[in-house]
Motif scaffolding. Structure first.
Motif: not given
Ligand code: ZN
Length: 258
Positions: A9-15, A53-54, A117-125
């Motif tokens: 699960l990608i939580l954060k990304s910064r340059p 968030l992927s 994953v369940g949370g992100w899926e629910g938010l996406a749907q």
């Protein structure tokens, strides 16, 4: 030193440096890791699909440094429906922030995975964002060892059957309407709010999103959550403060039932 593969699960990304990214990810097997992804900010890079968030399967190199290097990625789910809406994106970030805040690096906790994953899926749907996210957040708190015993009144030992119910997010106590002490840090909520929270805690991840909290009940659960996180984790994730402003929820004041 080894090459490994993990579901991440990608939580954060910064340059990082000229064209790299510094990624915080949570692996199913490896727990939270910090990793460098090289060249992600160049066009047509093979790691370009690596974004916050992927959910991806990553090839990773673990060397002597604390930071691993991500050498390959295969996107499983990008949750595009969550990404297209600022409010849903903020709720999704709250899940990422909470995991980042509560788990140390390389502390494997595979049970975290399905809730995020369940949370992100629910938010996406398009599910009720507050319900989905806060249910998952309360379960994540429980997995991290934070679980308030809000079941019976601290004084009389009875299960509350009328409201308001007073919750103590500092000492994890509950008081029925007759035995509520005058402490400032207590949060008074409707009986229905407390019952909704109890039902959430009994859900398994496959039933995430059941027992929707709307209106005042949602706002009360949000406030209790915010106070609980502040008291037990110490810091408030930035996404939580942001949500409070954007969604205009989580009213101040100790008695939320008046
Ligand atoms: Zn009582």
């Amino acid at each position: 030193m080894a090459q490994y593969q993990d579901h991440m699960l990608i939580l954060k990304s910064r340059p990082y440096r000229e064209s790299d990214a510094l990624i915080t990810a949570f692996g199913l097997k490896s727990g939270k890791i910090g990793a460098i992804a090289k060249g992600t900010r160049r066009a047509k890079n093979r790691l370009a699909g690596l974004y916050p968030l992927s959910y991806t399967v990553c090839e990773i190199y673990h060397g002597r440094s604390n930071l691993d290097t991500i050498t390959g990625t295969d996107l499983v789910e990008g949750f595009s429906g969550m990404r297209q809406d600022l409010s849903r994106l903020s709720w999704g970030m709250l899940l990422a922030d909470l995991v980042d805040e509560m788990w140390e690096e390389r502390d494997a906790a595979p049970a975290v995975f399905p809730w995020v994953v369940g949370g992100w899926e629910g938010l996406a749907q398009g599910a009720n964002a507050l319900t989905i996210t806060l249910t998952a957040c309360w379960h994540l708190l429980q997995l991290a060892g934070y679980y308030p015993q809000w079941e019976t009144c601290e004084v009389c030992g009875r299960v509350p059957d009328d409201g308001p119910v007073a919750l103590d997010p500092v000492h994890d106590r509950l008081y029925c309407t007759r035995h509520r002490p005058g402490d400032d840090h207590l949060v008074s909520v409707f009986l229905g709010t407390w019952r909704t929270w109890r039902r959430w805690m009994e859900l398994d991840v496959n039933r995430l999103g059941q027992y929707e909290a709307k209106g005042a009940i949602g706002a009360q659960i949000f406030t209790v959550f915010r106070r609980y996180v502040q008291s037990h984790i110490g810091r408030l994730p930035r996404s939580l403060q942001f949500l409070q402003e954007v969604e205009n929820i989580g009213v101040e004041g100790e008695d939320l039932t008046t």
